[in-house]
Design a protein around this motif. Structure first.
Motif, PDB file in Angstrom:
ATOM      1  N   ARG A 129      18.085  -9.062 -24.432  1.00  0.00           N
ATOM      2  CA  ARG A 129      18.141  -9.250 -22.661  1.00  0.00           C
ATOM      3  C   ARG A 129      19.320 -10.812 -22.317  1.00  0.00           C
ATOM      4  N   ARG A 130      19.939 -10.783 -22.232  1.00  0.00           N
ATOM      5  CA  ARG A 130      20.788 -12.065 -21.999  1.00  0.00           C
ATOM      6  C   ARG A 130      21.174 -12.723 -20.411  1.00  0.00           C
ATOM      7  N   VAL A 131      21.147 -13.950 -19.932  1.00  0.00           N
ATOM      8  CA  VAL A 131      22.335 -13.988 -18.969  1.00  0.00           C
ATOM      9  C   VAL A 131      23.426 -13.567 -19.089  1.00  0.00           C
ATOM     10  N   GLY A 132      23.987 -13.369 -17.362  1.00  0.00           N
ATOM     11  CA  GLY A 132      25.746 -13.209 -17.596  1.00  0.00           C
ATOM     12  C   GLY A 132      25.838 -14.466 -16.377  1.00  0.00           C
ATOM     13  N   VAL A 133      26.937 -14.752 -16.631  1.00  0.00           N
ATOM     14  CA  VAL A 133      27.183 -16.088 -15.968  1.00  0.00           C
ATOM     15  C   VAL A 133      28.564 -14.860 -14.979  1.00  0.00           C
ATOM     16  N   ILE A 134      28.485 -15.613 -13.380  1.00  0.00           N
ATOM     17  CA  ILE A 134      30.285 -15.115 -12.342  1.00  0.00           C
ATOM     18  C   ILE A 134      29.918 -16.742 -11.603  1.00  0.00           C
ATOM     19  N   THR A 135      31.770 -17.377 -12.550  1.00  0.00           N
ATOM     20  CA  THR A 135      32.006 -18.226 -11.915  1.00  0.00           C
ATOM     21  C   THR A 135      33.602 -17.822 -11.033  1.00  0.00           C
ATOM     22  N   VAL A 136      33.887 -19.042 -10.317  1.00  0.00           N
ATOM     23  CA  VAL A 136      35.408 -18.719  -9.803  1.00  0.00           C
ATOM     24  C   VAL A 136      36.816 -18.745 -10.332  1.00  0.00           C
ATOM     25  N   SER A 137      36.135 -19.303 -11.891  1.00  0.00           N
ATOM     26  CA  SER A 137      37.203 -19.727 -12.644  1.00  0.00           C
ATOM     27  C   SER A 137      36.726 -19.603 -13.760  1.00  0.00           C
ATOM     28  N   ARG A 138      37.312 -18.455 -14.311  1.00  0.00           N
ATOM     29  CA  ARG A 138      36.368 -18.461 -16.131  1.00  0.00           C
ATOM     30  C   ARG A 138      37.136 -19.107 -16.756  1.00  0.00           C
ATOM     31  N   ALA A 139      38.490 -19.871 -16.748  1.00  0.00           N
ATOM     32  CA  ALA A 139      38.982 -20.385 -17.716  1.00  0.00           C
ATOM     33  C   ALA A 139      38.913 -22.007 -17.622  1.00  0.00           C
ATOM     34  N   SER A 140      38.632 -21.983 -16.709  1.00  0.00           N
ATOM     35  CA  SER A 140      38.029 -23.400 -16.167  1.00  0.00           C
ATOM     36  C   SER A 140      37.067 -24.411 -16.612  1.00  0.00           C
ATOM     37  N   LEU A 141      36.165 -23.177 -17.239  1.00  0.00           N
ATOM     38  CA  LEU A 141      34.519 -23.341 -17.528  1.00  0.00           C
ATOM     39  C   LEU A 141      34.642 -23.802 -18.736  1.00  0.00           C
ATOM     40  N   THR A 142      34.484 -24.815 -18.820  1.00  0.00           N
ATOM     41  CA  THR A 142      34.309 -24.996 -20.228  1.00  0.00           C
ATOM     42  C   THR A 142      33.054 -25.599 -21.560  1.00  0.00           C
ATOM     43  N   PRO A 143      33.300 -25.812 -22.863  1.00  0.00           N
ATOM     44  CA  PRO A 143      32.029 -25.849 -23.170  1.00  0.00           C
ATOM     45  C   PRO A 143      31.890 -27.106 -22.896  1.00  0.00           C
ATOM     46  N   ALA A 144      32.375 -28.113 -21.742  1.00  0.00           N
ATOM     47  CA  ALA A 144      31.436 -29.082 -22.168  1.00  0.00           C
ATOM     48  C   ALA A 144      30.496 -28.955 -20.373  1.00  0.00           C
ATOM     49  N   HIS A 145      30.948 -28.600 -19.630  1.00  0.00           N
ATOM     50  CA  HIS A 145      30.164 -27.733 -18.140  1.00  0.00           C
ATOM     51  C   HIS A 145      28.727 -27.347 -18.482  1.00  0.00           C
ATOM     52  N   LEU A 146      28.923 -26.808 -19.556  1.00  0.00           N
ATOM     53  CA  LEU A 146      28.203 -25.310 -19.954  1.00  0.00           C
ATOM     54  C   LEU A 146      26.337 -26.266 -20.551  1.00  0.00           C
ATOM     55  N   ASP A 147      26.981 -27.450 -21.395  1.00  0.00           N
ATOM     56  CA  ASP A 147      26.457 -28.368 -21.939  1.00  0.00           C
ATOM     57  C   ASP A 147      25.765 -29.269 -21.125  1.00  0.00           C
ATOM     58  N   ALA A 148      26.327 -29.733 -19.938  1.00  0.00           N
ATOM     59  CA  ALA A 148      25.621 -30.726 -18.946  1.00  0.00           C
ATOM     60  C   ALA A 148      24.381 -29.732 -18.279  1.00  0.00           C
ATOM     61  N   ALA A 149      24.793 -28.855 -18.020  1.00  0.00           N
ATOM     62  CA  ALA A 149      23.716 -27.877 -17.629  1.00  0.00           C
ATOM     63  C   ALA A 149      22.687 -27.444 -18.696  1.00  0.00           C
ATOM     64  N   GLY A 150      23.002 -27.398 -19.556  1.00  0.00           N
ATOM     65  CA  GLY A 150      21.713 -27.199 -20.585  1.00  0.00           C
ATOM     66  C   GLY A 150      22.238 -25.195 -20.994  1.00  0.00           C
ATOM     67  N   VAL A 151      23.332 -25.014 -20.495  1.00  0.00           N
ATOM     68  CA  VAL A 151      23.825 -23.348 -21.365  1.00  0.00           C
ATOM     69  C   VAL A 151      23.924 -22.980 -22.388  1.00  0.00           C
ATOM     70  N   PRO A 152      23.738 -22.326 -23.147  1.00  0.00           N
ATOM     71  CA  PRO A 152      24.053 -21.783 -24.647  1.00  0.00           C
ATOM     72  C   PRO A 152      25.850 -21.718 -24.465  1.00  0.00           C
ATOM     73  N   ARG A 153      26.322 -21.864 -25.487  1.00  0.00           N
ATOM     74  CA  ARG A 153      28.041 -22.305 -25.062  1.00  0.00           C
ATOM     75  C   ARG A 153      28.983 -20.456 -25.442  1.00  0.00           C
ATOM     76  N   ASP A 154      27.456 -19.200 -25.591  1.00  0.00           N
ATOM     77  CA  ASP A 154      28.436 -18.150 -25.967  1.00  0.00           C
ATOM     78  C   ASP A 154      27.810 -17.037 -24.819  1.00  0.00           C
ATOM     79  N   VAL A 155      26.878 -17.721 -23.773  1.00  0.00           N
ATOM     80  CA  VAL A 155      26.560 -17.487 -22.335  1.00  0.00           C
ATOM     81  C   VAL A 155      27.768 -16.479 -22.099  1.00  0.00           C
ATOM     82  N   PRO A 156      27.486 -15.330 -21.679  1.00  0.00           N
ATOM     83  CA  PRO A 156      28.765 -13.976 -21.323  1.00  0.00           C
ATOM     84  C   PRO A 156      29.137 -14.765 -19.687  1.00  0.00           C
ATOM     85  N   VAL A 157      30.322 -14.932 -19.761  1.00  0.00           N
ATOM     86  CA  VAL A 157      31.494 -15.253 -18.601  1.00  0.00           C
ATOM     87  C   VAL A 157      31.877 -14.074 -18.221  1.00  0.00           C
ATOM     88  N   GLU A 158      32.543 -14.240 -17.037  1.00  0.00           N
ATOM     89  CA  GLU A 158      32.964 -13.592 -15.894  1.00  0.00           C
ATOM     90  C   GLU A 158      33.692 -14.277 -14.427  1.00  0.00           C
TER      91      GLU A 158
END
Length: 245
Positions: A129-158
């Motif tokens: 099982r995995r965590v999924g993320v809902i964001t206000v702007s999927r296109a704007s959520l970059t690997p840099a944002h994820l890295d800074a929060a300790g989130v795997p880059r392959d996290v499912p995002v909508e």
């Protein structure tokens, strides 16, 4: 006048404001802050300190990568600490970009983004099982944002940018009023798309700090745990003021 026998005899100073240990850095915006929104003071069951960072519009932070705003956020955070804040958080998950720099600058605990919960929630889930993320702007959520929060880059995002209300009110500021029912539908539809694309998802983390008003409806809709900035800040404050038993 008498005092309880366990009351301290020496009152310690050093702050301008007491009784509100958590400081919240706010973006500069004029959309409605409904109950549950991070920027509605009634959302919190404890006092908080707010500071608006002038010039930090949602569009500039989310779509523009918050370029050039780090000094402004550090200065505002330092001001909150000077007033009495013992920890700092922000009202935009995209400010994860500033996590390390702000924590180093203000010398108190800092939690810039709801996304920081992703690895914690992942640790609670069963294998497969995995965590999924809902964001206000999927296109704007970059690997840099994820890295800074300790989130795997392959996290499912909508994201909600294709919706009818939420994105265009909060991010592009097309109007100052908001149809709450339409905004809720944008969140629910994003949740349905996310779990349809990734049936292995076992929990959701909401990036946007304006999404907590819709978390309960999303939990009911998809039947999975939902975490957001309210759960993060409640945990954060719990460490600042542990309950006495």
């Amino acid at each position: 006048m008498t005092y309880p026998p366990d009351a301290p005899r020496l009152a310690r100073g050093g702050k301008s404001i007491y009784g509100a240990p958590l400081g919240i850095l706010m973006l500069e915006a004029r959309f409605p802050r409904i109950p549950g929104d991070m920027g509605n003071a009634g959302t919190w069951p404890f006092p908080v300190l707010f500071r608006v960072v002038r010039g930090a519009s949602p569009e500039r932070v989310v779509l523009g990568g918050a370029k050039g705003l780090l000094p402004d956020f550090i200065a505002a955070a330092q001001d909150l600490v000077d007033l009495g804040a013992e920890a700092i958080t922000t009202n935009c998950g995209f400010l994860s970009l500033f996590q390390a720099e702000m924590a180093a600058a203000v010398k108190v605990p800092v939690a810039t983004s709801s996304l920081m919960q992703v690895p914690w929630v992942q640790a609670t889930l069963p294998p497969g099982r995995r965590v999924g993320v809902i964001t206000v702007s999927r296109a704007s959520l970059t690997p840099a944002h994820l890295d800074a929060a300790g989130v795997p880059r392959d996290v499912p995002v909508e994201g909600t940018e294709g919706g009818r209300e939420f994105f265009r009110v909060l991010i592009t500021a097309e109007k100052q009023d908001m149809d709450v029912a339409l905004a809720a539908q944008d969140i629910l539809e994003a949740g349905r798309r996310l779990v349809a694309r990734h049936p292995e998802i076992g929990a959701i983390v909401l990036e946007c700090t304006n999404m907590p008003p819709y978390a309960a409806a999303l939990r009911e809709e998809i039947g999975l745990p939902v975490f957001d900035i309210y759960t993060l800040v409640s945990w954060f404050h719990g460490g600042l003021r542990p309950r006495r038993f």
